[in-house]
Design a protein around this motif. Sequence first.
Motif, short mmCIF file in Angstrom:
data_model
loop_
_atom_site.label_atom_id
_atom_site.label_comp_id
_atom_site.label_asym_id
_atom_site.label_seq_id
_atom_site.Cartn_x
_atom_site.Cartn_y
_atom_site.Cartn_z
N GLY B 174 0.83 -1.20 0.00
CA GLY B 174 0.00 0.00 0.00
C GLY B 174 0.86 1.25 0.00
N VAL B 175 0.23 2.36 -0.20
CA VAL B 175 0.95 3.62 -0.22
C VAL B 175 0.34 4.52 0.86
CG1 VAL B 175 1.44 5.68 -1.61
CG2 VAL B 175 1.58 3.41 -2.66
N ALA B 176 1.21 5.17 1.63
CA ALA B 176 0.73 6.02 2.71
C ALA B 176 -0.21 7.10 2.16
CB ALA B 176 1.92 6.67 3.42
N GLY B 177 -1.32 7.30 2.83
CA GLY B 177 -2.31 8.28 2.38
C GLY B 177 -1.90 9.70 2.74
N ARG B 178 -2.75 10.63 2.36
CA ARG B 178 -2.54 12.05 2.63
C ARG B 178 -2.33 12.26 4.14
NH1 ARG B 178 -6.55 15.31 3.89
NH2 ARG B 178 -7.95 13.56 3.55
N ASN B 199 16.80 -6.89 16.75
CA ASN B 199 18.12 -7.23 17.30
C ASN B 199 18.75 -8.40 16.52
OD1 ASN B 199 17.86 -5.28 19.23
ND2 ASN B 199 17.88 -6.66 20.99
N GLY B 200 19.97 -8.21 16.10
CA GLY B 200 20.67 -9.28 15.37
C GLY B 200 20.34 -9.33 13.89
N TYR B 201 19.43 -8.45 13.45
CA TYR B 201 19.01 -8.46 12.04
C TYR B 201 19.54 -7.24 11.27
CZ TYR B 201 15.54 -12.14 12.86
OH TYR B 201 14.91 -13.32 13.15
N ALA B 202 19.66 -7.45 9.96
CA ALA B 202 19.80 -6.35 9.01
C ALA B 202 18.46 -6.30 8.29
CB ALA B 202 20.92 -6.63 8.03
N ILE B 203 17.83 -5.13 8.29
CA ILE B 203 16.48 -5.03 7.72
C ILE B 203 16.53 -4.46 6.30
CG2 ILE B 203 14.21 -3.93 7.90
CD1 ILE B 203 14.49 -3.85 10.89
N GLU B 204 15.91 -5.15 5.36
CA GLU B 204 15.69 -4.56 4.04
C GLU B 204 14.24 -4.09 3.98
OE1 GLU B 204 16.88 -6.63 0.47
OE2 GLU B 204 15.76 -5.23 -0.80
N PHE B 205 14.05 -2.80 3.71
CA PHE B 205 12.71 -2.23 3.56
C PHE B 205 12.36 -2.29 2.08
CE2 PHE B 205 14.51 -0.11 7.30
CZ PHE B 205 13.52 -0.34 8.23
N ALA B 206 11.21 -2.88 1.78
CA ALA B 206 10.84 -3.04 0.37
C ALA B 206 9.32 -3.00 0.23
CB ALA B 206 11.39 -4.37 -0.15
N GLY B 207 8.87 -3.07 -1.01
CA GLY B 207 7.43 -3.08 -1.27
C GLY B 207 6.97 -1.74 -1.80
N PRO B 208 5.74 -1.69 -2.32
CA PRO B 208 5.22 -0.46 -2.93
C PRO B 208 5.23 0.74 -2.00
CG PRO B 208 3.69 -2.31 -3.23
CD PRO B 208 4.80 -2.81 -2.37
N GLY B 209 5.00 0.51 -0.72
CA GLY B 209 4.95 1.61 0.25
C GLY B 209 6.31 2.27 0.43
N ILE B 210 7.39 1.51 0.21
CA ILE B 210 8.75 2.06 0.31
C ILE B 210 9.15 2.67 -1.03
CG2 ILE B 210 11.18 1.45 0.68
CD1 ILE B 210 9.51 1.38 3.27
N ARG B 211 8.85 1.97 -2.12
CA ARG B 211 9.16 2.48 -3.47
C ARG B 211 8.55 3.87 -3.69
NH1 ARG B 211 13.08 1.14 -4.37
NH2 ARG B 211 13.57 -0.95 -3.82
N ALA B 212 7.36 4.08 -3.12
CA ALA B 212 6.66 5.34 -3.33
C ALA B 212 7.30 6.49 -2.57
CB ALA B 212 5.20 5.20 -2.89
N ALA B 273 15.50 -14.63 -3.46
CA ALA B 273 16.46 -14.64 -2.35
C ALA B 273 15.71 -14.87 -1.04
CB ALA B 273 17.21 -13.30 -2.30
N CYS B 274 16.33 -15.61 -0.13
CA CYS B 274 15.65 -15.97 1.13
C CYS B 274 16.06 -15.06 2.28
CB CYS B 274 16.01 -17.39 1.51
SG CYS B 274 15.20 -18.56 0.44
N PHE B 275 15.08 -14.67 3.07
CA PHE B 275 15.31 -13.88 4.28
C PHE B 275 15.04 -14.76 5.50
CE2 PHE B 275 14.52 -10.89 0.94
CZ PHE B 275 15.31 -9.79 1.25
N ASP B 276 15.72 -14.46 6.59
CA ASP B 276 15.52 -15.24 7.82
C ASP B 276 14.18 -14.92 8.46
OD1 ASP B 276 18.09 -16.55 7.81
OD2 ASP B 276 18.93 -14.57 8.22
N SER B 277 13.65 -13.74 8.15
CA SER B 277 12.39 -13.34 8.76
C SER B 277 11.70 -12.33 7.85
CB SER B 277 12.71 -12.69 10.12
OG SER B 277 11.57 -12.07 10.64
N THR B 278 10.37 -12.34 7.84
CA THR B 278 9.64 -11.37 7.03
C THR B 278 8.52 -10.75 7.86
OG1 THR B 278 10.07 -12.62 5.00
CG2 THR B 278 8.25 -11.08 4.92
N VAL B 279 8.39 -9.44 7.74
CA VAL B 279 7.32 -8.73 8.44
C VAL B 279 6.57 -7.90 7.39
CG1 VAL B 279 6.82 -6.93 10.17
CG2 VAL B 279 8.69 -8.54 10.56
N CYS B 280 5.24 -7.93 7.44
CA CYS B 280 4.46 -7.16 6.48
C CYS B 280 3.69 -6.05 7.18
CB CYS B 280 3.48 -8.05 5.74
SG CYS B 280 4.30 -9.26 4.72
N LEU B 281 3.55 -4.94 6.46
CA LEU B 281 2.85 -3.79 7.01
C LEU B 281 2.07 -3.17 5.86
CD1 LEU B 281 3.29 -2.38 9.86
CD2 LEU B 281 4.69 -0.73 8.63
#
Lengths: 212, 469
Positions: B174-178, B199-212, B273-281
């Motif tokens: 999704g894309v953040a609203g007004r 903790n202990g992770y490197a986070i990659e932020f991705a997805g349409p909400g980040i691209r926007a 590519a595989c990630f050790d953990s995935t979180v969706c928002l």
Amino acid sequence: MDRFVKHTGLVVPLDRSNVDTDAIIPKQFLKSIKRSGFGPNAFDEWRYMDHGEPGMDNSSRPRNPNFVLNLDRYQGATILLARANFGCGSSREHAPWALQDYGFKAVIAESFADIFFNNCFKIGLLPIVCSKAELNSLFGLTEQSTGYTLTIDLENQLLVRSDGHVVPFDIDAFRKKCLLNGWDDIGLTLLHEQEIREFESKRKLRQPWLFS
Amino acid sequence: MMARTLYQKLWDDHVICTEADGTALLYIDRHLVHEVTSPQAFEGLKIAGRKPWRVSSIVATADHNTPTQYWEQGITDPVSRQQVETLDANIRSVGALAYFPFRDPRQGIVHVVGPENGATLPGMTVVCGDSHTSTHGAFACLAHGIGTSEVEHVLATQCLLQKKSRTMLVWVDGVAGRGVSAKDIVLALIGKIGTAGGNGYAIEFAGPGIRALSMEGRMTVCNMAIEAGARVGFVAVDDTTISYLRNRTFAPKGDTWDKAVTYWRTLVSDEGACFDSTVCLDAGVLQPQVTWGTSPEMVTGIDGAVPAPEDFSDPVKSEGVARALNYMGLVPRTPITQIAIDKVFIGSCTNSRIEDLRIAAGVIKGRQRAESVKLALVVPGSGLVKAQAEAEGLDKIFIAAGFEWRHPGCSMCLAMNDDRLSPGERCASTSNRNFEGRQGGGGRTHLVSPAMAAAAALAGRFVDVRDLV
């Protein structure tokens, strides 16, 4: 760096999670250009009733009688028990410096923030991750019996309780070796000087824009 | 070859050698230096008789201690002045690619200064003795904060000893609203996974909400990866990254630019590519966020209310909430919109870039600061941001609305200079940490976006900025 092999010391329980580095050493003390002398201001806002500033005579400041580090029974403690995510927040190495200068040799917690954890190893302050169950038991024992001590045996990676019960802990082999020997990281890295130079030369050819 | 994550690519590209237990020697491309965490490192270097390995990797500025007003008087606090002068002396003695001292037109917060001058480039390892170095991950850099011993280590060897982190993918749909911004996305994430979640992770932020998001927005998100417990957070390269960098002072030019862009385009996680953990928002359903406690994970939407300790079953957590509410002077179940504020701070390495100032100015234009708000402070992230804002007339909008327009620096984010809260004062702040005493002993911080801080300054309490824009 200080060597760490084996240590027996008095334990003090700080029963809070998310203890941040601003709490461990507030920012006004970060203006110092020295590495030492932060101990009297460790946990300054919790330890004293007034607002602390650099240069104050800390011995005459009013102490918070309820803060655990101020209780008579924990004077001279060298092992700090804490909860989850200890040392979160800023990367200030002043936090481990303050704990070490206070007299702590080790911090035992359920988990640590990554940068703080890493910084501890650079100065020979040992951070030990311990399971929640084991930690609950240590908090209980420390609070129940005055003068409760623990032995930390780094060589064998064991916490030895005074009742003889032993708790194993994990540590990276490389970090353990450095602590046991008190090795200086920079000296170790410079043993690879030639490899670093070769890497750098190749990098310059492949990505010249990084070297402008 | 196996599909690699962006983290793996960045890692592989910098490993010089690896110990048996996986501890690797990583090459460092960019070393950002400021006055607070470097003096002991330079001193250590000198005592050991060592020379800096590669001074052209160093970009330095004074930011934490510098005052934001009365510059003509210099730095009046003698302890702060000594620290800033020590940096001057150290850089004068060893050299640097660039140094922006106190009062230089390009001086500013180190994490604003690096990117805006093109000193932060994709694929770099970037370190600084400051935890918010994760900011630079917005450019697909492996960027993280280090302690002073490591600052000395990097000065002496151009390397760091590192263990590889696990990888976490934060997928923002999704894309953040007004009225909803990058700050709200990252605060909501921290609320979801907690301050130790990364903790202990490197986070990659991705997805349409980040691209926007613009580069400014991505920097805000990566900046607060550390508040989610992750030392590094980053975003893959795309057109937004490339077009931001074009013609920046230290960005490559001509043929080298083309060659660099070709390489930078590879800085994305491979398909599969595989990630050790995935979180969706889902950014599309987010409300503007407001923190209510003394940890960034203590956060809720503007329609929410302050919780009660008994809402949490874990006794340590419950006690933590009780302690936080006591410190914050808040009663359980208070609606966020009923919390009145005393001060407003728009600034910090999280939210002091030109886009942040434009958004805040857009909210307040033609309106007035509430009388009950004692101080509304705008501190641009750098001299260049300040000049740009003034060229656009934003300073006049702020001043007309009753805000103070100051010189750049870290300012009231951590209150090492004179900008601070008094005990008990409550602040709507665009900074990154709401810890006890962070903005001044006894001060109470609520973290919000620039738009929400601006809206709070007008209303004297937290309000939904979506009703104003």
